[in-house]
Design a protein around this motif. Structure first.
Motif, short mmCIF file in Angstrom:
data_model
loop_
_atom_site.label_atom_id
_atom_site.label_comp_id
_atom_site.label_asym_id
_atom_site.label_seq_id
_atom_site.Cartn_x
_atom_site.Cartn_y
_atom_site.Cartn_z
N UNK A 198 0.85 -1.20 0.00
CA UNK A 198 0.00 0.00 0.00
C UNK A 198 0.89 1.25 0.00
N UNK A 199 1.94 1.20 0.81
CA UNK A 199 2.87 2.35 0.85
C UNK A 199 3.58 2.53 -0.50
N UNK A 200 4.02 1.42 -1.07
CA UNK A 200 4.71 1.48 -2.37
C UNK A 200 3.83 2.10 -3.45
N UNK A 201 2.58 1.60 -3.52
CA UNK A 201 1.65 2.11 -4.54
C UNK A 201 1.43 3.61 -4.34
N UNK A 202 1.18 4.01 -3.07
CA UNK A 202 0.96 5.43 -2.75
C UNK A 202 2.15 6.27 -3.20
N UNK A 203 3.34 5.78 -2.88
CA UNK A 203 4.52 6.59 -3.18
C UNK A 203 4.79 6.67 -4.68
N UNK A 204 4.53 5.58 -5.41
CA UNK A 204 4.76 5.63 -6.87
C UNK A 204 3.74 6.54 -7.55
N UNK A 205 2.47 6.36 -7.22
CA UNK A 205 1.40 7.10 -7.91
C UNK A 205 1.34 8.56 -7.44
N UNK A 206 1.79 8.79 -6.20
CA UNK A 206 1.78 10.16 -5.66
C UNK A 206 0.36 10.70 -5.63
N UNK A 207 0.15 11.88 -6.20
CA UNK A 207 -1.19 12.46 -6.21
C UNK A 207 -1.89 12.19 -7.54
N UNK A 208 -1.27 11.35 -8.36
CA UNK A 208 -1.83 11.06 -9.69
C UNK A 208 -2.99 10.08 -9.66
N UNK A 209 -3.35 9.64 -10.84
CA UNK A 209 -4.46 8.71 -11.00
C UNK A 209 -3.94 7.38 -11.52
N UNK A 210 -4.64 6.32 -11.16
CA UNK A 210 -4.29 5.00 -11.68
C UNK A 210 -5.56 4.28 -12.10
N UNK A 211 -5.36 3.30 -12.96
CA UNK A 211 -6.49 2.45 -13.34
C UNK A 211 -6.08 0.99 -13.14
N UNK A 212 -7.06 0.13 -13.03
CA UNK A 212 -6.75 -1.29 -13.11
C UNK A 212 -7.95 -2.04 -13.67
N UNK A 213 -7.65 -3.25 -14.13
CA UNK A 213 -8.70 -4.11 -14.67
C UNK A 213 -8.90 -5.26 -13.71
N UNK A 214 -10.16 -5.48 -13.38
CA UNK A 214 -10.53 -6.57 -12.48
C UNK A 214 -11.16 -7.67 -13.33
N UNK A 215 -10.66 -8.91 -13.17
CA UNK A 215 -11.26 -10.02 -13.92
C UNK A 215 -12.12 -10.88 -13.01
N UNK A 216 -11.95 -10.68 -11.68
CA UNK A 216 -12.68 -11.52 -10.74
C UNK A 216 -11.86 -12.67 -10.22
N UNK A 217 -10.66 -12.87 -10.76
CA UNK A 217 -9.75 -13.88 -10.23
C UNK A 217 -9.09 -13.36 -8.97
N UNK A 218 -8.39 -14.24 -8.27
CA UNK A 218 -7.81 -13.86 -6.98
C UNK A 218 -6.71 -12.81 -7.17
N UNK A 219 -5.93 -12.90 -8.25
CA UNK A 219 -4.82 -11.96 -8.46
C UNK A 219 -5.32 -10.53 -8.64
N UNK A 220 -6.22 -10.35 -9.61
CA UNK A 220 -6.67 -8.98 -9.87
C UNK A 220 -7.57 -8.48 -8.75
N UNK A 221 -8.23 -9.38 -8.03
CA UNK A 221 -9.06 -8.97 -6.90
C UNK A 221 -8.18 -8.44 -5.77
N UNK A 222 -7.09 -9.15 -5.48
CA UNK A 222 -6.17 -8.70 -4.42
C UNK A 222 -5.58 -7.35 -4.79
N UNK A 223 -5.20 -7.21 -6.06
CA UNK A 223 -4.60 -5.95 -6.51
C UNK A 223 -5.61 -4.80 -6.43
N UNK A 224 -6.85 -5.08 -6.77
CA UNK A 224 -7.90 -4.05 -6.68
C UNK A 224 -8.02 -3.55 -5.23
#
Lengths: 321, 321
Positions: free
Chosen positions: A21-47
């Protein structure tokens, strides 16, 4: 960049989540990000990791590529709404089937799906959102298999030396890339995702396109979708690692009401495995195999034959293509 | 001409043999006849009936079409020599593979084998011998399936209105056409054929060509021949009605020594059946299925995947093509 595996015995899920969570916050900063959720465990955890880090600055899409299981987009969107995460369903069916038209080689099909996903569909969404980052559920087995040249995973780009910034206009963040499936399940459980998600059998990146040998027309995908539904209903309580239906291109002779019926064949695979590196066919009872064969040949139009995989991985792989 | 079935419960083997020997004698008179022996129960029974009726006036050929099991021509010829029946092996491999070149449709392949067998190879032998009669092991199930349009059996000609006298220069005599497999086994046993023959599982007329989906090259036939040997060794003591290996045309992804190996798939079928009209997959143990998969993927070059048929007949058929 060399990826270091975090083995399941070295994984502390709470610490891992905090760190990511810290890593993602620090990389994205105040910017925007997107992700694709497929419903599998990997993309669900990442979401969930992404939403913990970015809140509304992460926009999550479910790409309806026409290759998903029956009712899947609506089911997954509803489930995440309950967890307070809004999912936008993007209908891209026509784009995917257009890209798949006429292709029979497995690698060309995977490539067409990758290109459609990253360039046509995601590239556009990222630009619309002015997002600079894409979060992805790539895991350690994907990396290994792609680097070994076994399969081109749809979500491996930087490992193959592809500059996503230059090619597609965004940077990819892969928070669970050091984990194998078993580790991601632990993280997903700790993130309070429901059991139906964190215990969900793996589903391939190219979705049902990975379960169709030969050309992926919408009709052929519909055939394997119907067979998949029967296989999942019948095998969901076996405790198996993964179970799947594959539509073959070969036709075989069948007989219906005393007449020749040159029809389709579905191969069922059901795996015992810890980590997808090795696997062995689940020893299903013949009563279960009978039910599968009868269900599939009765309910899926055109199918006259059902087989069960009896080969271990290796030399088989989990999926057929 | 309508064929009347003689059911197993109405069959008196000694009487049947006596009657058929008289019939053959009276039809052939003082002329000459030929027949082809494949080593299956049907043609073996017919060979013995013919030799009882005609002695040396029946000439028996084993047509080596390149589509038989490993070592089959020599093995069968030696077995009949012991019974006092001389068999001449005719090497026609090149003719058959030439006729099969480029063909992938099952009916076209069957037709090519029929034409090569009756016209090119047999027509020539009959003319050389000045024989007017051909004895054949057509059985009642062949008639039924051909008339129903399920499969074109290689040995059904007059039932389809083909005048063999006019087309090929000889008349066909079919002494066991009223019997199903179980009846023919009884007759073969009564004729003192060895158990290895009268209990032999059925083998299709087009031989291994019926076990290759797609084109029958000599290389592909060799692949299925190797797999067939393993399947027959492993399953010969199961008491099953029939067991077979099918080479698929579809390729599937495998993994060998950590590298992708896009390879071949063999489907194994093993049937419980009384008469081939209906059948169900034999409930082989998973230990046996493991051995089959390991044996085939280890010993047959190019094969990375083995499946087991789990569909009943109907809607499956015993053979795949």
């Amino acid at each position: 960049m060399k990826i270091e595996e975090i083995k399941i015995e070295d994984l502390h899920p709470e610490e891992f989540i905090k760190q990511k969570v810290e890593e993602i916050s620090s990389i994205v900063g105040t910017g925007l990000a997107v992700n694709a959720l497929s419903g599998g465990v990997d993309s669900s955890a990442v979401t969930m990791l992404g939403h913990k880090a970015l809140g509304n600055r992460l926009k999550t899409y479910f790409i309806e590529n026409g290759l998903m299981r029956e009712g899947e987009p609506q089911k997954i969107a509803a489930l995440f709404e309950k967890l307070g995460v809004h999912i936008e369903i993007v209908d891209a069916k026509a784009q995917f089937f257009k890209a798949l038209k006429g292709l029979t080689d497995p690698e060309e099909k995977r490539e067409a799906i990758t290109q459609t996903f990253y360039k046509d569909v995601f590239g556009k969404l990222v630009k619309e959102r002015s997002a600079k980052y894409l979060l992805q559920g790539t895991n350690y087995t994907d990396v290994e298999e792609t680097v070994a040249g076994i399969k081109r995973q749809h979500n491996i780009l930087e490992q193959l030396g592809i500059d996503t910034q230059e090619e597609y206009g965004y940077k990819v963040i892969e928070p669970v890339i050091q984990l194998r499936k078993s580790g991601i399940r632990k993280v997903a459980e700790t993130l309070k995702l429901p059991k139906g998600i964190y215990n969900r059998p793996p589903f391939p990146g190219p979705a049902l396109a990975a379960r169709v040998i030969g050309e992926c027309t919408s009709e052929r995908v519909e055939t394997v979708r119907k067979a998949t539904k029967i296989v999942e209903q019948e095998l969901c309580n076996t405790g198996a690692f993964q179970y799947l239906a594959i539509l073959h291109e070969d036709k075989v002779t069948g007989i219906r009401e005393g007449k020749r019926d040159y029809g389709l064949q579905i191969e069922v695979r059901c795996w015992n495995s810890k980590d997808a590196i090795t696997g062995s066919p689940t020893r299903l009872s013949y009563e279960t195999l009978d039910k599968l064969a009868e269900g599939i040949t009765t309910e899926v139009p055109g199918v006259v034959s059902v087989t069960y995989n009896v080969t271990k991985k290796p030399p088989s792989t989990i999926e057929a293509i």
